[in-house]
Motif scaffolding. Sequence first.
Motif, PDB file in Angstrom:
ATOM      1  N   PRO A 195     -31.990  79.272  -8.328  1.00 37.25           N
ATOM      2  CA  PRO A 195     -31.467  78.030  -7.748  1.00 37.25           C
ATOM      3  C   PRO A 195     -31.320  78.113  -6.233  1.00 37.25           C
ATOM      4  O   PRO A 195     -30.981  79.157  -5.683  1.00 37.25           O
ATOM      5  CB  PRO A 195     -30.110  77.851  -8.419  1.00 37.25           C
ATOM      6  CG  PRO A 195     -29.786  79.133  -9.075  1.00 37.25           C
ATOM      7  CD  PRO A 195     -31.042  79.924  -9.207  1.00 37.25           C
ATOM      8  N   ILE A 196     -31.606  76.996  -5.595  1.00 39.74           N
ATOM      9  CA  ILE A 196     -31.413  76.826  -4.160  1.00 39.74           C
ATOM     10  C   ILE A 196     -30.504  75.617  -4.007  1.00 39.74           C
ATOM     11  O   ILE A 196     -30.810  74.539  -4.519  1.00 39.74           O
ATOM     12  CB  ILE A 196     -32.753  76.581  -3.439  1.00 39.74           C
ATOM     13  CG1 ILE A 196     -33.666  77.799  -3.591  1.00 39.74           C
ATOM     14  CG2 ILE A 196     -32.521  76.247  -1.961  1.00 39.74           C
ATOM     15  CD1 ILE A 196     -35.091  77.565  -3.123  1.00 39.74           C
ATOM     16  N   ASP A 197     -29.377  75.809  -3.333  1.00 43.59           N
ATOM     17  CA  ASP A 197     -28.437  74.707  -3.158  1.00 43.59           C
ATOM     18  C   ASP A 197     -28.797  73.833  -1.961  1.00 43.59           C
ATOM     19  O   ASP A 197     -28.699  72.610  -2.040  1.00 43.59           O
ATOM     20  CB  ASP A 197     -27.009  75.233  -2.989  1.00 43.59           C
ATOM     21  CG  ASP A 197     -26.513  75.948  -4.242  1.00 43.59           C
ATOM     22  OD1 ASP A 197     -26.754  75.431  -5.351  1.00 43.59           O
ATOM     23  OD2 ASP A 197     -25.907  77.022  -4.103  1.00 43.59           O
ATOM     24  N   VAL A 198     -29.165  74.461  -0.860  1.00 42.15           N
ATOM     25  CA  VAL A 198     -29.493  73.755   0.378  1.00 42.15           C
ATOM     26  C   VAL A 198     -30.489  74.588   1.170  1.00 42.15           C
ATOM     27  O   VAL A 198     -30.668  75.777   0.903  1.00 42.15           O
ATOM     28  CB  VAL A 198     -28.239  73.488   1.246  1.00 42.15           C
ATOM     29  CG1 VAL A 198     -27.293  72.508   0.590  1.00 42.15           C
ATOM     30  CG2 VAL A 198     -27.513  74.777   1.569  1.00 42.15           C
ATOM     31  N   ALA A 199     -31.124  73.972   2.171  1.00 42.79           N
ATOM     32  CA  ALA A 199     -32.085  74.703   2.996  1.00 42.79           C
ATOM     33  C   ALA A 199     -31.919  74.314   4.465  1.00 42.79           C
ATOM     34  O   ALA A 199     -31.535  73.187   4.787  1.00 42.79           O
ATOM     35  CB  ALA A 199     -33.509  74.400   2.541  1.00 42.79           C
ATOM     36  N   ILE A 200     -32.234  75.282   5.317  1.00 39.40           N
ATOM     37  CA  ILE A 200     -32.264  75.075   6.763  1.00 39.40           C
ATOM     38  C   ILE A 200     -33.701  75.323   7.189  1.00 39.40           C
ATOM     39  O   ILE A 200     -34.239  76.413   6.957  1.00 39.40           O
ATOM     40  CB  ILE A 200     -31.321  76.051   7.487  1.00 39.40           C
ATOM     41  CG1 ILE A 200     -29.885  75.855   7.010  1.00 39.40           C
ATOM     42  CG2 ILE A 200     -31.435  75.863   9.003  1.00 39.40           C
ATOM     43  CD1 ILE A 200     -28.919  76.916   7.513  1.00 39.40           C
ATOM     44  N   LEU A 201     -34.323  74.315   7.788  1.00 38.19           N
ATOM     45  CA  LEU A 201     -35.740  74.384   8.116  1.00 38.19           C
ATOM     46  C   LEU A 201     -35.997  74.271   9.610  1.00 38.19           C
ATOM     47  O   LEU A 201     -35.533  73.321  10.245  1.00 38.19           O
ATOM     48  CB  LEU A 201     -36.493  73.230   7.435  1.00 38.19           C
ATOM     49  CG  LEU A 201     -36.234  72.962   5.959  1.00 38.19           C
ATOM     50  CD1 LEU A 201     -37.026  71.747   5.508  1.00 38.19           C
ATOM     51  CD2 LEU A 201     -36.571  74.175   5.135  1.00 38.19           C
TER      52      LEU A 201
END
Length: 126
Positions: free
Chosen positions: A55-61
């Motif tokens: 699982p990935i809750d959020v991302a910074i791109l």
Amino acid sequence: MQYRNILGGRRVLILEDDYLIVAELVESLQSMGADVIGPCATLEQARRHLQSGRPIDVAILDVNLSGRPVFPFADELRSRGIPYVFATAYDATMIPSAHRDIERFGKPYDVGRIARALLEPTAALA
């Protein structure tokens, strides 16, 4: 403001190809309680994490990874309902209109502000 453990175990995927920036970001996010995924310097690495089933809750791109735009990956995140924010040296005019509703943090950025934005997934997910 105290940021210790404010991310409370959130799984944060980071896409950034600048080693110095990402090292500080990872350290700061971990000190705030994040479970950092990556960091990923390429879109291929990021896709492997996305397809791993973890699982990935959020991302910074970052907007640009070694000359490759990150927007197709942002589209993948959006289609899966994973909130994300942009952390980039590019100004807002470089963001395609389909992604202008996503919060953008200019470099150098305040990691505390990014952490607060990650706590509001509806604000980061359009």
